[in-house]
Design an enzyme around this catalytic site. Sequence first.
Site, PDB file in Angstrom:
ATOM      1  CG  ASN A  72      -1.733   1.237   1.375  1.00 36.41           C
ATOM      2  OD1 ASN A  72      -1.822   2.028   0.430  1.00 36.41           O
ATOM      3  ND2 ASN A  72      -2.343   1.433   2.528  1.00 36.41           N
ATOM      4  CD1 TRP A  73       3.895   1.150  -2.788  1.00 34.91           C
ATOM      5  CD2 TRP A  73       3.583   2.102  -4.789  1.00 34.91           C
ATOM      6  NE1 TRP A  73       4.628   0.442  -3.707  1.00 34.91           N
ATOM      7  CE2 TRP A  73       4.460   1.011  -4.948  1.00 34.91           C
ATOM      8  CE3 TRP A  73       3.240   2.846  -5.917  1.00 34.91           C
ATOM      9  CZ2 TRP A  73       4.994   0.648  -6.188  1.00 34.91           C
ATOM     10  CZ3 TRP A  73       3.768   2.489  -7.152  1.00 34.91           C
ATOM     11  CH2 TRP A  73       4.639   1.402  -7.275  1.00 34.91           C
ATOM     12  CE  LYS A  74      -0.340   3.474   4.664  1.00 38.99           C
ATOM     13  NZ  LYS A  74      -0.349   3.652   6.103  1.00 38.99           N
ATOM     14  CG  HIS A 122      -6.075   2.441   4.788  1.00 41.05           C
ATOM     15  ND1 HIS A 122      -5.685   3.379   5.711  1.00 41.05           N
ATOM     16  CD2 HIS A 122      -5.076   1.535   4.718  1.00 41.05           C
ATOM     17  CE1 HIS A 122      -4.487   3.044   6.169  1.00 41.05           C
ATOM     18  NE2 HIS A 122      -4.100   1.930   5.588  1.00 41.05           N
ATOM     19  CD  GLU A 132      -3.150   5.926   6.419  1.00 43.65           C
ATOM     20  OE1 GLU A 132      -3.058   5.931   5.178  1.00 43.65           O
ATOM     21  OE2 GLU A 132      -2.302   5.405   7.172  1.00 43.65           O
ATOM     22  CD  GLU A 155      -4.093  -2.043   7.086  1.00 45.24           C
ATOM     23  OE1 GLU A 155      -2.986  -2.354   6.655  1.00 45.24           O
ATOM     24  OE2 GLU A 155      -4.673  -0.987   6.786  1.00 45.24           O
ATOM     25  N   GLY A 179       1.833   2.684  10.692  1.00 40.31           N
ATOM     26  CA  GLY A 179       2.825   3.746  10.545  1.00 40.31           C
ATOM     27  C   GLY A 179       3.489   4.151  11.850  1.00 40.31           C
ATOM     28  CB  SER A 231       4.343  -1.391  12.307  1.00 43.58           C
ATOM     29  OG  SER A 231       3.981  -0.035  12.472  1.00 43.58           O
ATOM     30  N   GLY A 236       4.657   1.409   5.008  1.00 52.67           N
ATOM     31  CA  GLY A 236       6.020   1.938   5.007  1.00 52.67           C
ATOM     32  C   GLY A 236       7.056   0.994   4.419  1.00 52.67           C
TER      33      GLY A 236
HETATM   34  P1  PGA Z   1       2.307   0.536   7.725  1.00 53.17           P
HETATM   35  O1  PGA Z   1       0.904   0.754   6.968  1.00 53.17           O
HETATM   36  O2  PGA Z   1       2.855  -0.772   7.232  1.00 53.17           O
HETATM   37  O3  PGA Z   1       3.150   1.718   7.318  1.00 53.17           O
HETATM   38  O4  PGA Z   1       2.017   0.513   9.192  1.00 53.17           O
HETATM   39  C1  PGA Z   1       0.033  -0.304   6.740  1.00 53.17           C
HETATM   40  C2  PGA Z   1      -1.237   0.202   6.090  1.00 53.17           C
HETATM   41  O5  PGA Z   1      -1.703   1.284   6.459  1.00 53.17           O
HETATM   42  O6  PGA Z   1      -1.797  -0.462   5.191  1.00 53.17           O
END
Ligand code: PGA
Length: 259
Positions: A10-12, A97, A99, A171, A177, A217, A239
């Site tokens: 997931n590159w966001k 997600h 976010e 998640e 993150g 993470s 990340g």
């Molecule tokens: P992260 O993100 O690996 O940076 O914690 C995971 C995600 O939000 O899909």
Amino acid sequence: MARRPMMAANWKMNKLISEAEEYVEGLLPRISDAHEGVDVAIFAPFTCLGAVARMTQDTPVLVGAQNFYYEDSGAFTGEVSAPMLKDLGAGAVVIGHSERREIFGETDEAVALKAARAVEAGLLPIICVGETKEERDAGKMWEKVGAQVRAVFEQLDAQQIGGGAIVFAYEPVWAIGTGESATPEDAQEAIGKIRDLLREIGGEDFAREVRILYGGSIKADNVDEIIAQEDVDGGLVGGASLEVDTFAKLVNGASKPRE
Ligand code: PGA
């Protein structure tokens, strides 16, 4: 039949087209032996989705978006629809997600409508669920996550779609993150409960078929233990998916046969 693991990047909101191209060019040869054991997916920003889809079209890599809107066209300024994603070559999409839920106010209902539309359009939805730190500390992890999972089936008929049509990603918001991943036991506990609920909703075969990923993470030094858990079918990686080397390691690690 055992569920096939999936390792998803997931590159966001990261990478310009040129950076995405460089990444895919570097990644493909590094993971060419892994496809026998693991499904690999890249969830790219809309702006470089076309480039990533083109570069991977003759490979087993699944390419997807990180969001879409459930109407196909019309007066929805700023939104992108399922046919538009398919037009770019996408085969999957991340939905709900945390976010998007927290920063952009996406509701359980919108997530459910998106999940249903994705399945109908032939896009594999990766449906994200997870609790905040406050909810976990208050002992309300399952209240939150269970409700998020149930809400999806207000719009989707489990019997009709079959377990291969959707993927869930657990998640925990506090692990995204932050560098603080869930313990393997925490991941198994939540994901095992999700599977129990899927059994209640869609029956034994359905529950057995749906893949449930862990995200939050994930790194090279915690991934093995997490995905070794009985109900954990792989990872959604933020990340640690941004660098080719680290993501390639995660993919190759996940393709090893599990005990
Ligand atoms: P992260 O993100 O690996 O940076 O914690 C995971 C995600 O939000 O899909």
